[in-house]
Design a protein around this motif. Sequence first.
Motif, mmCIF file in Angstrom:
data_model
loop_
_atom_site.group_PDB
_atom_site.id
_atom_site.type_symbol
_atom_site.label_atom_id
_atom_site.label_comp_id
_atom_site.label_asym_id
_atom_site.label_seq_id
_atom_site.Cartn_x
_atom_site.Cartn_y
_atom_site.Cartn_z
ATOM 1 N N LYS A 239 45.532 8.531 66.876
ATOM 2 C CA LYS A 239 46.462 8.469 65.742
ATOM 3 C C LYS A 239 46.987 7.060 65.523
ATOM 4 O O LYS A 239 47.158 6.604 64.397
ATOM 5 N N PHE A 240 47.264 6.383 66.634
ATOM 6 C CA PHE A 240 47.849 5.049 66.516
ATOM 7 C C PHE A 240 46.827 3.948 66.769
ATOM 8 O O PHE A 240 47.169 2.805 66.993
ATOM 9 N N ASN A 241 45.554 4.342 66.765
ATOM 10 C CA ASN A 241 44.496 3.367 66.984
ATOM 11 C C ASN A 241 43.482 3.401 65.856
ATOM 12 O O ASN A 241 42.293 3.213 66.070
ATOM 13 N N THR A 242 43.946 3.691 64.643
ATOM 14 C CA THR A 242 43.059 3.702 63.490
ATOM 15 C C THR A 242 42.467 2.305 63.299
ATOM 16 O O THR A 242 43.181 1.312 63.297
ATOM 17 N N LEU A 243 41.153 2.248 63.152
ATOM 18 C CA LEU A 243 40.503 0.958 63.009
ATOM 19 C C LEU A 243 40.710 0.414 61.611
ATOM 20 O O LEU A 243 40.512 1.105 60.628
ATOM 21 N N GLN A 252 28.054 -3.891 63.551
ATOM 22 C CA GLN A 252 26.805 -4.110 62.830
ATOM 23 C C GLN A 252 26.308 -2.860 62.104
ATOM 24 O O GLN A 252 25.248 -2.898 61.468
ATOM 25 N N ASN A 253 27.056 -1.779 62.170
ATOM 26 C CA ASN A 253 26.611 -0.530 61.544
ATOM 27 C C ASN A 253 27.142 -0.346 60.128
ATOM 28 O O ASN A 253 26.795 0.636 59.469
ATOM 29 N N PHE A 254 28.003 -1.270 59.664
ATOM 30 C CA PHE A 254 28.570 -1.188 58.321
ATOM 31 C C PHE A 254 28.493 -2.560 57.653
ATOM 32 O O PHE A 254 28.430 -3.588 58.329
ATOM 33 N N THR A 255 28.566 -2.550 56.335
ATOM 34 C CA THR A 255 28.735 -3.768 55.562
ATOM 35 C C THR A 255 30.055 -3.663 54.819
ATOM 36 O O THR A 255 30.293 -2.666 54.122
ATOM 37 N N GLY A 256 30.919 -4.666 54.962
ATOM 38 C CA GLY A 256 32.204 -4.641 54.294
ATOM 39 C C GLY A 256 33.319 -4.119 55.184
ATOM 40 O O GLY A 256 33.155 -3.942 56.391
ATOM 41 N N LYS A 257 34.461 -3.869 54.570
ATOM 42 C CA LYS A 257 35.647 -3.432 55.314
ATOM 43 C C LYS A 257 35.762 -1.912 55.250
ATOM 44 O O LYS A 257 35.775 -1.323 54.169
ATOM 45 N N VAL A 258 35.831 -1.315 56.423
ATOM 46 C CA VAL A 258 35.861 0.149 56.531
ATOM 47 C C VAL A 258 36.942 0.548 57.528
ATOM 48 O O VAL A 258 37.114 -0.092 58.564
ATOM 49 N N VAL A 277 36.917 8.604 57.109
ATOM 50 C CA VAL A 277 36.375 7.261 56.843
ATOM 51 C C VAL A 277 36.733 6.834 55.422
ATOM 52 O O VAL A 277 36.554 7.598 54.474
ATOM 53 N N THR A 278 37.235 5.602 55.302
ATOM 54 C CA THR A 278 37.542 5.022 53.988
ATOM 55 C C THR A 278 36.806 3.695 53.842
ATOM 56 O O THR A 278 36.887 2.834 54.720
ATOM 57 N N PHE A 279 36.084 3.565 52.730
ATOM 58 C CA PHE A 279 35.311 2.347 52.449
ATOM 59 C C PHE A 279 36.024 1.543 51.369
ATOM 60 O O PHE A 279 36.397 2.085 50.327
ATOM 61 N N SER A 280 36.185 0.245 51.586
ATOM 62 C CA SER A 280 36.677 -0.632 50.524
ATOM 63 C C SER A 280 35.565 -0.821 49.502
ATOM 64 O O SER A 280 34.391 -0.529 49.778
ATOM 65 N N PRO A 281 35.890 -1.280 48.280
ATOM 66 C CA PRO A 281 34.850 -1.469 47.269
ATOM 67 C C PRO A 281 33.665 -2.276 47.804
ATOM 68 O O PRO A 281 33.837 -3.284 48.493
ATOM 69 N N SER A 282 32.457 -1.815 47.500
ATOM 70 C CA SER A 282 31.176 -2.441 47.872
ATOM 71 C C SER A 282 30.798 -2.252 49.341
ATOM 72 O O SER A 282 29.717 -2.676 49.758
ATOM 73 N N SER A 283 31.657 -1.659 50.159
ATOM 74 C CA SER A 283 31.296 -1.467 51.568
ATOM 75 C C SER A 283 30.456 -0.201 51.724
ATOM 76 O O SER A 283 30.513 0.710 50.905
ATOM 77 N N ALA A 333 30.974 2.983 49.151
ATOM 78 C CA ALA A 333 31.800 2.879 47.947
ATOM 79 C C ALA A 333 31.033 2.246 46.787
ATOM 80 O O ALA A 333 30.000 1.587 46.979
ATOM 81 N N THR A 334 31.574 2.438 45.605
ATOM 82 C CA THR A 334 31.079 1.716 44.435
ATOM 83 C C THR A 334 31.625 0.296 44.483
ATOM 84 O O THR A 334 32.424 -0.048 45.361
ATOM 85 N N THR A 335 31.222 -0.513 43.526
ATOM 86 C CA THR A 335 31.704 -1.901 43.514
ATOM 87 C C THR A 335 33.144 -2.018 43.041
ATOM 88 O O THR A 335 33.782 -3.063 43.230
ATOM 89 N N MET A 336 33.691 -0.937 42.466
ATOM 90 C CA MET A 336 35.006 -1.021 41.824
ATOM 91 C C MET A 336 36.115 -0.279 42.552
ATOM 92 O O MET A 336 37.289 -0.622 42.414
ATOM 93 N N GLU A 337 35.784 0.759 43.361
ATOM 94 C CA GLU A 337 36.825 1.630 43.906
ATOM 95 C C GLU A 337 36.591 1.940 45.383
ATOM 96 O O GLU A 337 35.468 1.876 45.883
ATOM 97 N N GLU A 338 37.704 2.284 46.066
ATOM 98 C CA GLU A 338 37.599 2.799 47.423
ATOM 99 C C GLU A 338 36.927 4.172 47.405
ATOM 100 O O GLU A 338 36.991 4.904 46.417
ATOM 101 N N PHE A 339 36.326 4.509 48.522
ATOM 102 C CA PHE A 339 35.649 5.795 48.672
ATOM 103 C C PHE A 339 36.009 6.363 50.050
ATOM 104 O O PHE A 339 35.974 5.641 51.053
#
Length: 367
Positions: A239-243, A252-258, A277-283, A333-339
């Motif tokens: 709970k208190f260790n959310t990445l 190396q398993n993702f591209t962008g901020k997740v 899991v939450t992806f920033s735009p384009s991630s 995510a898309t290029t415009m919104e979080e997913f």
Amino acid sequence: MFLRIASIILLVVFYQEVNAENVGNLNQSLSLRQQAIVTIAAFTTKGKPVELNQAIHEGLDVGLNISEVKEILIHTYAYAGFPRSLNGLNVLIQVLKERKQKGLKDKEGRDALPIPTNKSKLELGTEIQTKLIGEPIRGEVYTFAPVIDLFLKEHLFADIFSRDVLDFQSREIATISILSSLGGAEAQLRSHIKVALNVGLTENQLRNLISILELKVSWQDSQLAKNILDNTIKRDKNKFNTLSVDISYQNQNFTGKVWVEMLVSDDRTWNTQIGNVTFSPSSRTNWHYHPGGQILLVTKGPGYYQEKGNAVRIVNTGDIIKCPPNIIHWHGATTMEEFSHIAIGTNMQVGPVIWLQPVSEEEYLNK
């Protein structure tokens, strides 16, 4: 024949030594008096007078006074009902007669102090409830049936929990033992395990409580409690260790901020792994596959999902994506919104996720 008998004897000796070691470990965490609360509460709930008789004898032998045993039995009624509580009190009466005949004199203890008069029962009950849980309680059921909320506050917490014959830790030991033995009360058991941690009982003490249930009461009941405790501890640790990291250079398993919050970490009881899991735009993820398959529950869209060799799918809030075993895919995510999605790894006993190469910019943009 001799070898077979010798093997059986060795197994029996080994079993006795293991059990003795387990009981020794119990003594290091829960006191003997606390251990006695577990069996008294459990056998009262199960309606087993013979076992309860012995448990009460053992409790009095290790230092529980009569008022404390009586209070455990009274406390039981709030969760297991009047019949079990009244039957338990009758067993206590019988035990005291037996002990008197043997010349044993037990400490009477004292009565509970009166409820404070400077607060209403609603105020007192709300205060105790909030202290135990750690925050004001809310829920659809209390809005749907407000009177049950009133009963909980004025009766359970003001009338019963405020009685100072037992402290909060003792009451939670009793409550967890009752709910484990009752069956069909998983949600309440989960809540009271959290309360037990809030009032200062340790993870090790709760594991010892569960071991007592396993050794003396019911293996099946103990496993339910163990699974709930395991999941509670895992969730609290995560709970208190959310990445919140820039995955592009730290993973190396993702591209962008997740952002990844593990809700259930490879639970081998249910063979699942669940993450939010939450992806920033384009991630996005790398190409990967799951030997046991995966289910995605989209909680915030739109986003992208693609299986190797197929076109990219646009997925939206509320969509459910079933990723078959061993099918290479990616999502992000898309290029415009979080997913955001809940990722459920299924059949984890088959094996963990297999990560492959990153999704290139050309692959990502060639939609």
